[in-house]
Enzyme design. Structure first.
Site, PDB file in Angstrom:
ATOM      1  N   HIS A 120       0.808  -1.218   0.000  1.00 48.45           N
ATOM      2  CA  HIS A 120       0.000   0.000   0.000  1.00 48.45           C
ATOM      3  C   HIS A 120       0.845   1.273   0.000  1.00 48.45           C
ATOM      4  O   HIS A 120       0.339   2.355  -0.299  1.00 48.45           O
ATOM      5  CB  HIS A 120      -1.000   0.007   1.176  1.00 48.45           C
ATOM      6  CG  HIS A 120      -0.400   0.233   2.523  1.00 48.45           C
ATOM      7  ND1 HIS A 120      -0.176  -0.779   3.419  1.00 48.45           N
ATOM      8  CD2 HIS A 120       0.002   1.368   3.141  1.00 48.45           C
ATOM      9  CE1 HIS A 120       0.322  -0.272   4.528  1.00 48.45           C
ATOM     10  NE2 HIS A 120       0.454   1.028   4.386  1.00 48.45           N
ATOM     11  N   ASP A 150       0.073  -7.625   1.368  1.00 46.08           N
ATOM     12  CA  ASP A 150       0.441  -6.210   1.485  1.00 46.08           C
ATOM     13  C   ASP A 150       1.958  -6.035   1.480  1.00 46.08           C
ATOM     14  O   ASP A 150       2.514  -5.307   2.303  1.00 46.08           O
ATOM     15  CB  ASP A 150      -0.158  -5.587   2.747  1.00 46.08           C
ATOM     16  CG  ASP A 150      -0.058  -4.065   2.762  1.00 46.08           C
ATOM     17  OD1 ASP A 150       0.077  -3.478   1.671  1.00 46.08           O
ATOM     18  OD2 ASP A 150      -0.084  -3.473   3.851  1.00 46.08           O
ATOM     19  N   SER A 223       4.803   2.553   7.687  1.00 43.25           N
ATOM     20  CA  SER A 223       4.422   1.378   6.915  1.00 43.25           C
ATOM     21  C   SER A 223       5.582   0.879   6.056  1.00 43.25           C
ATOM     22  O   SER A 223       6.236   1.655   5.354  1.00 43.25           O
ATOM     23  CB  SER A 223       3.244   1.700   6.002  1.00 43.25           C
ATOM     24  OG  SER A 223       2.077   1.903   6.752  1.00 43.25           O
TER      25      SER A 223
END
Length: 487
Positions: A120, A150, A223
């Site tokens: 993402h 992911d 992230s």
């Protein structure tokens, strides 16, 4: 002498903590807490900052990390509260310009430029820029990505790069110290620390990742960054948070490095990720269902559907079977199964310990290959809607399915449409109007006559398992059979 003994007892835990930290490459401060400074200095060069430019417009993620569910009606109540939809629509252009910049983190896997991050972070990117600790910047090539886990693998044109040392996430224990390095809100190389809160967490948005839960402060920009243990080994990839505000609230999730490393290896070798596939739809086992299926306690994965022509169908698995172990691994809940199947190589034979009709047996399955495309049902000619027939005892009205309803509900054979539910056993079991009734007491129902025959043989006071189809998904429910009502 007694005072010396008391002192030894008091210092004992601190001595053990110090010894453990020293063994794993850390030091302990006078207060008994780890000193991460040397560790951070040693591992930081392998951490990178990632920025992207996307020409496509993307709506902001409500959790600051992963994707927001497309329909809030499709997620359970406990999960929905973390993704409260806005009270009124917001245009993406009001939040992000058409050419937006995104910030994330990553870490270097090999000295020739391979870098791992979250999918993402780079989703929809037309340009990916990687910045190192020494301020060098490189345009990165996307080698491959895997939305299901992911994860994404990048490469930059550089040599002799510092490399992150990978550890093992299987040996992690709740309570162990871990730390994260990333770029929250664009603040490069920020360090946060905490402990492992739990392992094997299943999230509604990802089926194939048994997440590591921590209380390490993770925010937008972290992230894709590494989660380190005290030995300076990467044990996870920081990925998601649960938040009502969009910022850190004490619950963070990381992808275990064992999962991430296998995905990265496949992406590097083939550019894609291959997963194992059984061809079953499973659900959780509660206390009532455990009694119905002959279990001592709620555990395992209850098979609610076996897909036609699937590995499970060929192996003889049935609806109502409860899988307790997969290749010897116990399944405390149904959410444990998808990951174990997913990491199995297609073509491998998996051994399942199953409870069927209260008896335990072992079934071998030739694991297939997971494909993204769902099997579509053939189109059918519309038919008039039949009139429903009420069942006074169970408190629901049923009728035959029309062809359109059968196609929409993805029911190939059998089934009756439940048109209404009144106060009674059906309502107490959780049956709803719009559900499609498939089985009752382990018996298929394909007509009103068949339903009358099966329900007429039910023993008053008994609890039976009822299989319904709800919004395209099968679901077992426990229904208490009432005493007959005088005519």
């Amino acid at each position: 002498m007694q005072s010396v003994a008391r002192l030894a007892r008091c210092l004992g835990p601190l001595i053990l903590l110090a010894a453990s930290a020293c063994e794993r490459g850390g030091t302990v401060q006078p207060g008994g807490y780890p000193d991460f400074a040397d560790l951070v200095e040693r591992v930081s060069p392998a951490v990178v900052n990632i920025s992207t430019v996307a020409t496509e417009v993307q709506a902001p993620d409500q959790d600051g990390h992963g994707a927001v569910p497309e329909s809030f009606e499709e997620v359970p109540d406990w999960f929905r509260r973390f993704f409260d939809p806005p009270s009124e629509p917001i245009s993406p252009e009001d939040v992000y310009p058409p050419e937006q910049q995104s910030l994330g983190s990553g870490f270097i896997l090999s000295d020739d430029g391979y870098i791992l991050t979250n999918y993402h972070v780079i989703r929809g990117a037309s340009e990916i820029i990687v910045r190192l600790l020494d301020r060098r910047q490189f345009a990165a090539e996307l080698i491959g990505s895997d939305e299901a886990s992911d994860l994404a693998l990048l490469r930059i044109e550089a040599q002799d790069l510092p490399v992150a040392r990978l550890g093992g996430s299987l040996d992690l224990r709740p309570g162990q110290w871990v730390l994260a390095i990333g770029s929250p809100f664009g603040f490069d190389y920020s360090v946060t620390a905490g402990i492992v809160s739990a392992k094997g967490r299943a999230l509604a948005t990802e089926q194939y990742v048994p997440f590591i839960q921590t209380d390490v402060a993770i925010n937008p920009g972290n992230s894709g960054g590494p989660l380190f243990n005290l030995a300076g080994e990467v044990v996870g990839v920081n990925s998601q948070i649960y938040s009502q505000s969009g910022g850190y609230q004490g619950v963070s999730f990381a992808i275990p490095i064992d999962v991430a490393a296998k995905v990265a290896r496949q992406l590097r070798e083939t550019g894609t990720v291959t997963r194992g596939w059984l061809g079953v739809v499973v659900q959780e086992v509660d206390r009532d269902l455990a009694q119905q299926f002959g279990l001592d306690k709620p555990e395992g994965a209850l098979i609610a559907r076996v897909l036609p022509e699937s590995p499970a169908a060929r192996a003889g698995l049935r609806e109502g079977d409860v899988i307790l172990r997969y290749n010897g691994e116990p399944l405390p809940s149904s959410s444990s199964l998808p990951h174990l199947v997913g990491v199995t190589d297609p073509g491998e034979v998996a051994t399942l310990d199953v409870v069927r009709g209260g008896r335990r047996q072992r079934i071998d399955v030739d694991v297939g290959t997971l494909r993204a495309e769902p099997t579509a049902l053939a189109a059918a000619t519309p038919t008039p809607t039949p009139r429903p027939t009420p069942h006074r005892t169970l408190g629901m009205a049923l009728r035959a399915l029309t062809a359109d309803e059968r196609r929409e509900a993805q029911v190939v054979n059998g089934g009756l449409m439940i048109t209404s539910v009144t106060d009674g056993p059906a309502a107490r079991a959780g049956i709803r109007a719009g559900d499609v009734l498939l089985q009752i007491g382990g018996q298929q129902v394909d007509s009103l006559d068949r339903f009358a025959e099966v329900s007429g043989r039910l023993t008053p006071g008994q609890t039976v398992a009822v299989l319904v189809q709800r919004r395209g998904a099968p679901l077992f429910l426990a229904l208490d059979v009432p005493a007959p009502v005088p005519g």
